[in-house]
Enzyme design. Structure first.
Site, PDB file in Angstrom:
ATOM      1  N   GLY A  79       0.849  -1.186   0.000  1.00  0.00           N
ATOM      2  CA  GLY A  79       0.000   0.000   0.000  1.00  0.00           C
ATOM      3  C   GLY A  79       0.881   1.232   0.000  1.00  0.00           C
ATOM      4  O   GLY A  79       1.612   1.466   0.962  1.00  0.00           O
ATOM      5  N   MET A  80       0.839   2.006  -1.084  1.00  0.00           N
ATOM      6  CA  MET A  80       1.737   3.150  -1.238  1.00  0.00           C
ATOM      7  C   MET A  80       0.940   4.450  -1.236  1.00  0.00           C
ATOM      8  O   MET A  80      -0.026   4.596  -1.987  1.00  0.00           O
ATOM      9  CB  MET A  80       2.571   3.007  -2.500  1.00  0.00           C
ATOM     10  CG  MET A  80       3.474   1.771  -2.456  1.00  0.00           C
ATOM     11  SD  MET A  80       4.565   1.621  -3.870  1.00  0.00           S
ATOM     12  CE  MET A  80       5.717   2.960  -3.573  1.00  0.00           C
ATOM     13  N   SER A  81       1.376   5.381  -0.399  1.00  0.00           N
ATOM     14  CA  SER A  81       0.641   6.638  -0.205  1.00  0.00           C
ATOM     15  C   SER A  81       1.307   7.824  -0.876  1.00  0.00           C
ATOM     16  O   SER A  81       0.724   8.904  -0.934  1.00  0.00           O
ATOM     17  CB  SER A  81       0.541   6.927   1.296  1.00  0.00           C
ATOM     18  OG  SER A  81       1.853   7.153   1.817  1.00  0.00           O
ATOM     19  N   GLY A  82       2.530   7.635  -1.334  1.00  0.00           N
ATOM     20  CA  GLY A  82       3.283   8.764  -1.868  1.00  0.00           C
ATOM     21  C   GLY A  82       4.236   9.353  -0.844  1.00  0.00           C
ATOM     22  O   GLY A  82       4.972  10.289  -1.131  1.00  0.00           O
ATOM     23  N   GLY A  83       4.243   8.811   0.360  1.00  0.00           N
ATOM     24  CA  GLY A  83       5.151   9.277   1.414  1.00  0.00           C
ATOM     25  C   GLY A  83       6.421   8.456   1.455  1.00  0.00           C
ATOM     26  O   GLY A  83       6.552   7.433   0.776  1.00  0.00           O
ATOM     27  N   MET A  97      -4.245   3.686  -3.157  1.00  0.00           N
ATOM     28  CA  MET A  97      -5.670   3.692  -2.844  1.00  0.00           C
ATOM     29  C   MET A  97      -6.225   5.108  -2.877  1.00  0.00           C
ATOM     30  O   MET A  97      -5.705   5.987  -2.192  1.00  0.00           O
ATOM     31  CB  MET A  97      -5.914   3.118  -1.439  1.00  0.00           C
ATOM     32  CG  MET A  97      -5.613   1.658  -1.297  1.00  0.00           C
ATOM     33  SD  MET A  97      -5.705   1.135   0.450  1.00  0.00           S
ATOM     34  CE  MET A  97      -3.970   1.136   0.897  1.00  0.00           C
ATOM     35  N   GLY A 129       3.671   0.872   5.195  1.00  0.00           N
ATOM     36  CA  GLY A 129       4.768   1.611   5.810  1.00  0.00           C
ATOM     37  C   GLY A 129       4.556   1.892   7.282  1.00  0.00           C
ATOM     38  O   GLY A 129       5.192   2.786   7.839  1.00  0.00           O
ATOM     39  N   CYS A 159      -7.197  10.226   8.315  1.00  0.00           N
ATOM     40  CA  CYS A 159      -6.847   9.167   7.364  1.00  0.00           C
ATOM     41  C   CYS A 159      -7.519   9.391   6.008  1.00  0.00           C
ATOM     42  O   CYS A 159      -8.740   9.384   5.907  1.00  0.00           O
ATOM     43  CB  CYS A 159      -7.284   7.832   7.957  1.00  0.00           C
ATOM     44  SG  CYS A 159      -6.886   6.412   6.952  1.00  0.00           S
ATOM     45  N   CYS A 182     -10.070   2.998   9.834  1.00  0.00           N
ATOM     46  CA  CYS A 182      -9.544   2.988   8.467  1.00  0.00           C
ATOM     47  C   CYS A 182      -8.585   1.807   8.278  1.00  0.00           C
ATOM     48  O   CYS A 182      -8.596   1.139   7.241  1.00  0.00           O
ATOM     49  CB  CYS A 182      -8.827   4.307   8.209  1.00  0.00           C
ATOM     50  SG  CYS A 182      -8.256   4.493   6.532  1.00  0.00           S
ATOM     51  N   ASP A 203       7.649   6.639   3.960  1.00  0.00           N
ATOM     52  CA  ASP A 203       7.582   5.354   4.671  1.00  0.00           C
ATOM     53  C   ASP A 203       7.169   4.205   3.750  1.00  0.00           C
ATOM     54  O   ASP A 203       7.840   3.174   3.678  1.00  0.00           O
ATOM     55  CB  ASP A 203       6.627   5.450   5.863  1.00  0.00           C
ATOM     56  CG  ASP A 203       7.126   6.408   6.931  1.00  0.00           C
ATOM     57  OD1 ASP A 203       8.356   6.565   7.054  1.00  0.00           O
ATOM     58  OD2 ASP A 203       6.294   7.003   7.635  1.00  0.00           O
TER      59      ASP A 203
END
Length: 368
Positions: free
Chosen positions: A10-14, A36, A125, A201, A101, A16
């Protein structure tokens, strides 16, 4: 590690989640990045960073040479997390949307989707650890605190179960945050210096009261002193306030009683839902803000078994508090009583209390 094992991250762009993907690739896994999208109501406003985050994820995946999947869970988020979030605020409680979440989106909707993609495991992360443990001849998966105690996020993961933990890897569990940024910089990931997100979140950082007002209209009522019932001011809605709150009451300068310092700050101590009144006290250490016991409901025990009663544990009644020694002194399937060795400040209905035995997160519940 066999290269055949597929991990969907799961990648958020941050930084970590980017480093989590990098480390797994270095360990020989086949890594797929998954971004997501979980919020659509005001996607074009200044607080929603979805577009930039997706650009950052795509850039990181390109540098790492891994596939990227984009999935929209906005409806699931609205139904499973946000509806509950609003309901809790309307009921006068203060929920923790990050906890819900994680259990409903990141480790349910995301996990299910990853398994459909053919994943063996998922990864995030988060700063936490999973340990496989043999207990009475059976395998148990334990959730442990991260090595970096200042970043540990096990508190937000206490609602996970055995099936979810069995499929989860936390690559950052034994790494300190400062090292994570160094790893990212050395790998040429441009997100190495990106600011950590601290907002709700998936919804982002925004003026919270204004955001809540879009969904829960104002309902003005009295602000009264708990000790002598004096009228001190007016609130715009009990849902906009939380226990222990000091700022935003707009009653500064109102003198207190003889027992408190004349200029001590006022704090929210309780909400009278029937009378729609906000009850406040003067002074940080007012007895009404200190409690030695709480009742927790909606319990989740990670092992699948409740911990023993009358045994010394530690608990966090909110994320940023130190572990507080406690006992569980009554326990049913639905609820438990937790007694602390020392009074706890501003115990807040709707928040989570999470129980630990040393570094092992046992689970917890919602403060009633």
């Amino acid at each position: 590690m066999s290269t055949k094992q597929t991990v969907v991250v799961g990648m958020s762009g941050g930084v970590d989640s980017s480093v989590a993907a990098l480390l797994l690739k270095q360990q020989g896994y086949r890594v797929v990045g998954l971004f997501m999208k979980n919020w659509e109501d005001d996607d074009d406003d200044e607080y929603c960073s979805t577009r930039q985050d997706l650009v950052d994820v795509a850039s990181v995946c390109d540098v790492l040479g891994i596939e990227l999947e984009v999935v929209n869970f906005s409806q699931e988020y609205k139904d499973r997390v946000f509806a509950d979030f609003l309901h809790e605020y309307q009921a006068g409680r203060t929920p923790n949307p990050d906890v819900l979440c994680n259990s409903e989106i990141k480790f349910k909707a995301f996990l299910d989707h990853a398994m459909q993609l053919g994943a063996d495991k998922i990864a995030t992360g988060h700063y936490a650890q999973v340990r496989e443990w043999r207990n009475d001849g059976r395998t148990e998966f334990q959730l442990l605190k991260a090595e970096d105690g200042t970043k540990d996020q096990s508190y937000f993961l206490y609602r996970l179960n055995q099936q979810q933990l069995a499929k989860t890897i936390f690559p950052l569990g034994q790494i300190y945050k400062r090292e994570v940024r160094k790893i990212a910089e050395q790998a040429g990931l441009h997100v190495f210096a990106k600011k950590d997100s601290t907002g709700i979140c998936f919804i982002g950082e925004r003026p919270f009261r204004e955001f809540l007002m879009r969904y829960l209209p104002t309902k003005p009522g009295a602000i009264r002193a708990l000790d002598d019932e004096r009228l001190l001011g007016e609130h715009q809605g009990l849902m906009y306030h939380t226990i222990g709150q000091r700022k935003g009451l707009h009653i500064g300068g109102v003198k207190g009683n003889d027992h408190a310092g004349e200029h001590d700050a006022w704090y929210v101590a309780a909400k009278d839902m029937q009378r729609n009144e906000l009850l406040v006290v003067q002074g940080h250490d007012h007895p009404a803000l200190l409690k030695e016991r709480l009742t927790a409901i909606e319990l989740n025990w990670i092992s699948g078994h409740a911990p023993r009663t009358h045994w010394v544990y530690a608990a966090k009644p909110r994320y940023r508090t130190p572990d507080a020694p406690c006992e569980i002194d009554s326990l049913s399937g639905e609820a438990c009583e937790i007694a602390f060795a020392a009074p706890q400040w501003a115990l807040t209905p709707g928040q989570s209390v999470v129980v630990y035995e040393s570094r092992v997160c046992l689970g917890g519940g919602i403060i009633a």
